[in-house]
Design a protein around this motif. Structure first.
Motif: not given
Lengths: 236, 391
Positions: A17-22, A126-129, A131, A218-219, B152, B273-275, B299, B302-303
């Motif tokens: 849950s703390i992996n911010p990578a797309p 998407r639900a978890k935010g 990317a 991304v994008g 990371q 962000r979510t959704y 998201p 732990p943010w």
């Protein structure tokens, strides 16, 4: 276990849950039908192993690429999810799947299953935010579909046209039905034919492509992929 | 005034001799350097074709290139075989872009303050092939891990296990002064991203590499920055042809805020962000999950815990840039403002007023103990108003 004094304020335990990578989801649809018996299936196993080794050695793809593997053929089940979406973030934990050859070639079913898998995964992201990059789907086959495939192919092409999917068809061996494979693949990305049994070269290329994607933003509209000379036949 | 370097002789006489005295060979006193090199090596693992072996300076003095170290879209980077602290970038033919790029590099070499700064891998010397065709440039090798490591958490755990919030802060402070150094010299980095910055794991100093893309105003006019990563770009730049845009300091300030945010938030993008859409689409539309009335679309992870422990002043500077500054470049946080806020944070962190954990165990509450608990009470309630936990 690491002692507190080593790392009093730092990060100690890996936590997904703390992996911010797309993320870059990649679905492998692999033909393991009877005709793949012998050397081809051995090379395929080797290739898939290479793929995971390469992915986990790269700082970017290790945390971004999430691979799911669907085998079609082998046994009575027809289509089976051999590996659900897996990242290589925890280096020691990934066990590349191994395949046995056997059965028919239910390619249509495999395509539907793959698309379904991606749809669910994207919903989760998407639900978890989280990317994500445009997902990839790779279809490798040495024959012709033995089930209904036209509707699935239509869905693949729609997704690809809307830039929701990068689809890559790869034909293997002398008996692959290239015209059907061409019909399945989107117009802008016709199928390629594997040179001999160069599965390892192909999967090395795939992992390098994934590394290029996971380095991009991304994008971003287009990502320069490595050269395919190492594995693809030059079509006449 | 020192002379502009035209030959390998002068390069080694001045720059390299100086660097060598301070930078021992990789592996001994700088164990992390091996890692940085290894990072770059991985990008370069593909098969070698016919690689150039020799490069020449303007006087025709030759040097042998070592094995390929890194490759990218524009070219390849090699160390000199006998001077590992010198790197040579050889451009692909298509990237050489007529003589415009050569003119730019010539102009860059004249910029003494940048050239002499140990913070930048600045182009020092143009290199040619046997036929005298211009092929690339030589620069000093800088040490450090890629800034990507800080984005990371798992890589921080593996490579910077001794780091706490203090190191992140020092690193952020150093990054702001790096950008300041460039701006004072009318240079805009342009393509600020975690792949173009190195961090020294011991001193937390941040250094800039791939400087040939920086926007400079040299004697030969303006040379733009032709590249950029959409995820770190000011919204008004998205979709533009970067090579034709004259970038502004305000646009850079937007990228600086995103980079700083990601450093403090362990890599999280402020427009995640979510959704929602992807970060770039959110960045374009200005839908930031941080700040009042954003609908708590944070998201999962732990943010919130991390964010709640940041000082109010710092959070305010972020929100100002991402919300007000989205459409109004003048509202973006200035480097001096970041400096002051970061200095204050470091001072208070050193006093024990803030949690030094990279991932605090719980969100900061009004009960959090510290010598300025009265003030912090206000901070905490402000913080939770700005940014509520995503259930």
């Amino acid at each position: 276990m690491q002692s507190q004094s080593d790392n009093e304020y730092g990060i100690q335990v890996y936590n997904a849950s703390i992996n911010p990578a797309p993320r870059c989801p990649c679905v492998l649809l692999l033909d393991t039908s009877h005709s793949m018996s012998g050397e081809p299936i051995a090379e395929l196993n080797e290739g898939v192993k290479t793929y995971f080794e390469e992915i986990r050695q790269d700082d970017f793809s290790r945390f971004s690429v999430e691979t799911a593997v669907i085998a079609f053929g082998a046994s009575d089940q027809g289509v089976s999810l051999v590996m659900p979406f897996t990242s290589c973030a925890r280096v020691e934990e990934v066990q590349p799947p191994r395949f046995k050859a056997g059965g028919l070639t239910p390619m249509g079913q495999a395509l539907e299953r793959g698309l379904d898998l991606l749809k669910k995964r994207k919903r989760e992201y998407r639900a978890k935010g989280i990317a994500y990059y445009q997902p990839w789907m790779v279809l490798m086959t040495d024959g012709a579909p033995t089930d209904q495939w036209r509707e699935a192919a239509q869905n693949v092409q729609n997704e690809a046209r809307n830039r929701k999917l990068v689809f890559l068809g790869v034909g293997v061996g002398p008996y692959v039905d290239m015209p059907t494979l061409t019909e399945i693949c989107p117009d802008n990305r016709p199928p390629k034919r594997l040179q001999g049994l160069r599965f390892c070269q192909f999967f090395e290329w795939l992992s390098q492509s994934m590394a290029a994607v996971s380095r991009s933003s991304v994008g971003e509209q287009s990502v320069r992929l490595p050269n395919i000379d190492g594995w693809a036949c030059v079509e006449a | 005034m020192g002379k502009v370097i035209y030959s390998f002789g002068r390069f080694f006489g001045q720059a390299i001799g100086h660097v060598k005295a301070h930078c021992p060979a990789p592996g001994k006193d700088r164990p992390w350097c091996d890692q940085a090199t290894a990072d770059q090596m991985r990008g370069a693992r593909s098969k070698t074709r016919s690689e150039p072996q020799l490069v020449f300076d303007r006087n025709g003095i030759e040097r042998r290139l070592g094995p390929l170290m890194a490759k990218g879209g524009e070219g390849k980077v090699y160390p000199l075989a006998d001077h590992q602290d010198v790197l040579v970038k050889i451009y692909h033919v298509r990237a050489r872009n007529g003589d415009r790029l050569q003119t730019k590099l010539e102009a860059m070499r004249q910029m003494r303050p940048m050239l002499n700064s140990p913070l930048f891998g600045w182009p020092r010397l143009l290199v040619f092939d046997e036929a005298g065709t211009w092929r690339g440039y030589a620069m000093r090798r800088l040490a450090g891990v890629q800034m990507q490591t800080l984005c990371q958490p798992q890589l921080i755990a593996e490579r910077l296990p001794h780091w706490s919030r203090r190191e992140i802060l020092k690193c952020a402070r150093s990054f702001v002064s790096l950008v300041g150094k460039a701006h004072r010299n009318q240079v805009i980095i342009g393509d600020i991203n975690p792949g173009n910055l190195l961090v020294d794991p011991q001193t937390c100093e941040v250094r800039g590499i791939d400087c040939d893309s920086y926007q400079i105003a040299g004697t030969t006019g303006l040379h733009t920055c032709p590249v950029g990563v959409p995820m770190l770009m000011a919204p008004e730049l998205l979709g533009r042809d970067y090579s034709r845009v004259r970038r502004t300091f305000e646009q850079e300030l937007f990228s600086v805020a995103i980079m700083l945010f990601r450093m403090f938030m362990l890599g999280l993008h402020p427009y995640s962000r979510t959704y929602g859409e992807d970060p770039v689409a959110n960045l374009k539309s200005g839908h930031c999950a941080f700040g009042l009335g954003a609908g708590c679309r944070l998201p999962r992870g732990p943010w919130y815990k991390i964010w709640s422990h940041l000082p109010f002043r710092l959070k305010d500077l972020f929100i100002r840039t991402f919300r007000d500054g989205h459409g109004d470049p003048a509202a973006r946080t200035l480097l001096e403002e970041w400096n002051d806020a970061l200095d204050e944070y470091l001072e208070r962190l050193n006093k024990g007023w803030f949690d030094p954990h990279l991932v605090p165990s719980a969100p900061k509450s009004s009960h959090y103990r510290g010598s300025d608990s009265g003030r912090r009470k206000g901070t905490a309630s402000q913080g939770s108003r700005l940014f509520r936990k995503n259930a």
